[in-house]
Design a protein around this motif. Structure first.
Motif, PDB file in Angstrom:
ATOM      1  N   THR A  48      -0.916   4.805 -18.948  1.00 53.86           N
ATOM      2  CA  THR A  48      -1.756   5.710 -18.186  1.00 53.86           C
ATOM      3  C   THR A  48      -3.087   5.192 -16.261  1.00 53.86           C
ATOM      4  O   THR A  48      -2.535   4.081 -16.143  1.00 53.86           O
ATOM      5  N   LEU A  49      -3.848   6.211 -16.432  1.00 53.06           N
ATOM      6  CA  LEU A  49      -3.802   4.940 -14.655  1.00 53.06           C
ATOM      7  C   LEU A  49      -5.717   5.066 -14.958  1.00 53.06           C
ATOM      8  O   LEU A  49      -6.170   6.913 -15.428  1.00 53.06           O
ATOM      9  N   PRO A  50      -6.014   4.985 -14.164  1.00 53.45           N
ATOM     10  CA  PRO A  50      -7.588   4.764 -14.262  1.00 53.45           C
ATOM     11  C   PRO A  50      -8.098   5.765 -13.557  1.00 53.45           C
ATOM     12  O   PRO A  50      -8.247   6.151 -12.679  1.00 53.45           O
ATOM     13  N   GLY A  51      -8.945   6.975 -14.384  1.00 58.48           N
ATOM     14  CA  GLY A  51      -9.312   7.651 -13.612  1.00 58.48           C
ATOM     15  C   GLY A  51      -8.774   9.079 -13.015  1.00 58.48           C
ATOM     16  O   GLY A  51      -9.322   9.873 -12.538  1.00 58.48           O
ATOM     17  N   ARG A  52      -7.988   9.245 -13.518  1.00 53.38           N
ATOM     18  CA  ARG A  52      -6.794  10.503 -13.092  1.00 53.38           C
ATOM     19  C   ARG A  52      -6.063  10.319 -14.425  1.00 53.38           C
ATOM     20  O   ARG A  52      -5.218   9.717 -15.009  1.00 53.38           O
ATOM     21  N   PRO A  53      -5.440  11.918 -14.408  1.00 55.78           N
ATOM     22  CA  PRO A  53      -4.511  12.612 -14.978  1.00 55.78           C
ATOM     23  C   PRO A  53      -3.264  11.964 -15.309  1.00 55.78           C
ATOM     24  O   PRO A  53      -2.610  12.081 -13.942  1.00 55.78           O
ATOM     25  N   ALA A  54      -2.497  11.211 -16.230  1.00 53.66           N
ATOM     26  CA  ALA A  54      -1.227  10.965 -15.394  1.00 53.66           C
ATOM     27  C   ALA A  54      -0.038  11.287 -16.989  1.00 53.66           C
ATOM     28  O   ALA A  54      -0.778  11.164 -18.198  1.00 53.66           O
ATOM     29  N   ALA A  55       1.451  11.717 -16.011  1.00 51.16           N
ATOM     30  CA  ALA A  55       2.060  11.568 -17.319  1.00 51.16           C
ATOM     31  C   ALA A  55       3.158  10.015 -17.351  1.00 51.16           C
ATOM     32  O   ALA A  55       3.673  10.347 -16.155  1.00 51.16           O
ATOM     33  N   ALA A  85      11.440  -6.385 -26.778  1.00 52.72           N
ATOM     34  CA  ALA A  85      11.156  -5.990 -25.209  1.00 52.72           C
ATOM     35  C   ALA A  85      11.245  -4.496 -25.499  1.00 52.72           C
ATOM     36  O   ALA A  85      12.525  -3.891 -25.386  1.00 52.72           O
ATOM     37  N   PHE A  86      10.513  -4.061 -25.100  1.00 48.18           N
ATOM     38  CA  PHE A  86       9.830  -2.275 -25.234  1.00 48.18           C
ATOM     39  C   PHE A  86      10.129  -1.883 -23.964  1.00 48.18           C
ATOM     40  O   PHE A  86       9.245  -2.793 -22.937  1.00 48.18           O
ATOM     41  N   GLY A  87      10.150  -0.650 -23.543  1.00 47.28           N
ATOM     42  CA  GLY A  87       9.625  -0.025 -22.285  1.00 47.28           C
ATOM     43  C   GLY A  87       8.464  -0.137 -22.409  1.00 47.28           C
ATOM     44  O   GLY A  87       7.617  -0.267 -20.872  1.00 47.28           O
ATOM     45  N   SER A  88       7.351  -0.347 -23.311  1.00 45.19           N
ATOM     46  CA  SER A  88       5.755   0.252 -23.148  1.00 45.19           C
ATOM     47  C   SER A  88       5.640  -1.897 -23.179  1.00 45.19           C
ATOM     48  O   SER A  88       4.461  -2.121 -22.426  1.00 45.19           O
ATOM     49  N   SER A  89       6.224  -2.715 -22.690  1.00 47.28           N
ATOM     50  CA  SER A  89       5.442  -3.220 -22.907  1.00 47.28           C
ATOM     51  C   SER A  89       6.365  -4.494 -21.624  1.00 47.28           C
ATOM     52  O   SER A  89       6.315  -5.445 -20.561  1.00 47.28           O
ATOM     53  N   THR A  90       7.637  -3.986 -20.783  1.00 50.96           N
ATOM     54  CA  THR A  90       7.731  -4.676 -20.303  1.00 50.96           C
ATOM     55  C   THR A  90       8.414  -3.403 -18.692  1.00 50.96           C
ATOM     56  O   THR A  90       7.592  -4.576 -17.694  1.00 50.96           O
ATOM     57  N   THR A  91       8.607  -1.759 -18.653  1.00 53.86           N
ATOM     58  CA  THR A  91       8.890  -1.322 -17.465  1.00 53.86           C
ATOM     59  C   THR A  91       6.965  -0.843 -17.533  1.00 53.86           C
ATOM     60  O   THR A  91       6.759  -0.635 -16.244  1.00 53.86           O
ATOM     61  N   ALA A  92       6.421  -0.924 -18.527  1.00 56.57           N
ATOM     62  CA  ALA A  92       5.114  -0.182 -18.077  1.00 56.57           C
ATOM     63  C   ALA A  92       4.327  -0.587 -16.722  1.00 56.57           C
ATOM     64  O   ALA A  92       3.283   0.356 -16.677  1.00 56.57           O
ATOM     65  N   PRO A  93       3.438  -1.345 -17.454  1.00 54.83           N
ATOM     66  CA  PRO A  93       2.876  -3.290 -16.143  1.00 54.83           C
ATOM     67  C   PRO A  93       3.689  -2.743 -15.130  1.00 54.83           C
ATOM     68  O   PRO A  93       2.751  -2.381 -14.203  1.00 54.83           O
ATOM     69  N   ILE A  94       5.048  -2.048 -15.160  1.00 57.81           N
ATOM     70  CA  ILE A  94       5.276  -2.550 -13.073  1.00 57.81           C
ATOM     71  C   ILE A  94       5.045  -1.195 -12.753  1.00 57.81           C
ATOM     72  O   ILE A  94       4.288  -1.354 -11.384  1.00 57.81           O
ATOM     73  N   TRP A  95       5.457   0.420 -13.951  1.00 58.20           N
ATOM     74  CA  TRP A  95       4.864   1.144 -13.449  1.00 58.20           C
ATOM     75  C   TRP A  95       2.908   1.895 -13.112  1.00 58.20           C
ATOM     76  O   TRP A  95       2.824   2.167 -12.460  1.00 58.20           O
ATOM     77  N   GLN A  96       2.781   1.174 -13.886  1.00 57.92           N
ATOM     78  CA  GLN A  96       1.156   1.414 -13.688  1.00 57.92           C
ATOM     79  C   GLN A  96       0.895   0.881 -12.345  1.00 57.92           C
ATOM     80  O   GLN A  96      -0.193   1.443 -12.260  1.00 57.92           O
ATOM     81  N   GLU A  97       1.123  -0.364 -11.900  1.00 57.47           N
ATOM     82  CA  GLU A  97       0.953  -1.028 -10.778  1.00 57.47           C
ATOM     83  C   GLU A  97       0.974  -0.684  -9.925  1.00 57.47           C
ATOM     84  O   GLU A  97       0.130  -0.225  -9.154  1.00 57.47           O
ATOM     85  N   PHE A  98       2.505   0.039  -9.687  1.00 58.38           N
ATOM     86  CA  PHE A  98       2.595   0.300  -8.199  1.00 58.38           C
ATOM     87  C   PHE A  98       2.379   1.834  -8.734  1.00 58.38           C
ATOM     88  O   PHE A  98       1.528   1.780  -7.293  1.00 58.38           O
ATOM     89  N   MET A  99       1.805   2.816  -9.856  1.00 57.54           N
ATOM     90  CA  MET A  99       0.704   3.763  -9.338  1.00 57.54           C
ATOM     91  C   MET A  99      -0.655   3.792  -8.466  1.00 57.54           C
ATOM     92  O   MET A  99      -0.582   4.333  -8.337  1.00 57.54           O
ATOM     93  N   ARG A 100      -0.950   2.699  -9.542  1.00 62.33           N
ATOM     94  CA  ARG A 100      -2.713   2.397  -8.914  1.00 62.33           C
ATOM     95  C   ARG A 100      -2.875   2.472  -7.401  1.00 62.33           C
ATOM     96  O   ARG A 100      -3.796   2.643  -6.967  1.00 62.33           O
ATOM     97  N   ARG A 101      -1.680   1.621  -6.980  1.00 59.83           N
ATOM     98  CA  ARG A 101      -1.935   1.218  -5.552  1.00 59.83           C
ATOM     99  C   ARG A 101      -1.428   2.031  -5.163  1.00 59.83           C
ATOM    100  O   ARG A 101      -1.886   2.453  -4.046  1.00 59.83           O
ATOM    101  N   ALA A 102       0.099   3.271  -5.559  1.00 58.26           N
ATOM    102  CA  ALA A 102       0.526   4.302  -4.348  1.00 58.26           C
ATOM    103  C   ALA A 102      -0.574   5.011  -4.084  1.00 58.26           C
ATOM    104  O   ALA A 102      -0.734   6.130  -3.622  1.00 58.26           O
ATOM    105  N   LEU A 103      -1.367   5.411  -5.368  1.00 58.77           N
ATOM    106  CA  LEU A 103      -2.181   6.685  -5.378  1.00 58.77           C
ATOM    107  C   LEU A 103      -3.748   6.332  -4.552  1.00 58.77           C
ATOM    108  O   LEU A 103      -4.357   7.533  -5.036  1.00 58.77           O
TER     109      LEU A 103
END
Length: 244
Positions: A180-187, A226-244
């Protein structure tokens, strides 16, 4: 992370997010010389579940039932329409297609999710927008097109609505997951291939799609948990938070 292509194919054939699938261990017959009876990643079964819950919870058994109901060939047709080019030898693929049994390229996979993000429209993937000489004179410049519709906008909407519905995935990922992303919908959609060799998260807002892959360059197995939710998801969320 291939599942949205298969469920998009199902929606083309009249299924809906509310369609019920039965999540119990099932022997689907012989494929590749042995019986095929996949299990969910946590080893549990949940009985009747909607497509919405099955997709958001990334349940394997309902996904395999769906790809057999709608057809492996038609599912590949959908993936290719969205831009996947690595499925040419179709004789290689069976029901495990929906569980990551087919190789995809990170760039193509991410761009294909972009079709969902903008309502079924596909744009060419490119890296160079403009070329200038040393004096700033423009030599070449990309002129964006309107793109082309490769997926019914209603189907894209259904996929977007499911993948952005955090309430539908908390039974697997918990409420405070990193999809998820804080304050906005995301898929977002995770993916973990057999023996934890590849972890994926592809996620998006209408303006930005990001794909993350984690794995070993020699294709060695990663740690057991090591699942996607524990390895890749934190990277995705951190990048998206900064980029958006």
């Amino acid at each position: 992370s291939f599942k949205p292509y298969v469920y998009s194919t199902a929606f083309k054939k009249g299924f809906s997010p509310a369609t019920l699938l039965i999540d119990v261990v099932t022997n689907f017959g012989e494929f590749g010389g042995k019986d095929y009876a996949p299990q969910n990643y946590d080893g549990k079964e949940r009985g009747p579940v909607s497509i919405r819950a099955a997709l958001q919870g990334s349940l394997n058994i309902p996904a395999v039932k769906t790809v057999l109901l709608v057809g492996v060939e038609d599912s590949i047709d959908t993936a290719e329409a969205l831009g996947i080019t690595t499925l040419k030898d179709r004789s290689r693929f069976g029901p495990s297609l929906v569980l990551g049994g087919a190789e995809v390229k990170l760039l193509e996979h991410t761009a294909a999710y972009g079709v969902f993000a903008i309502g079924g429209i596909k744009h060419d993937t490119l890296a160079i927008l403009k070329v200038e000489d040393k004096n700033g004179r423009v030599l070449e410049e990309y002129r964006p097109s309107l793109g082309r519709e490769v997926l019914n906008p209603q189907i894209a909407y259904q996929i977007n609505h499911i993948l952005s519905d955090n309430e539908s995935r908390i039974f697997i990922f918990g409420r405070n997951n990193r999809l998820t992303l804080p304050g906005r919908p995301a898929a977002a959609k995770t993916g973990t291939t057999q023996e934890n060799r590849d972890n994926w998260v592809i996620g998006y807002t209408p303006s930005l799609v990001t794909g993350v892959w984690v794995g070993n360059n020699d294709n060695a197995e990663m740690a057991e948990r090591a699942f996607g939710s524990s390895t890749t998801a934190p990277i995705w969320q951190e990048f998206m938070r900064r980029a958006l």
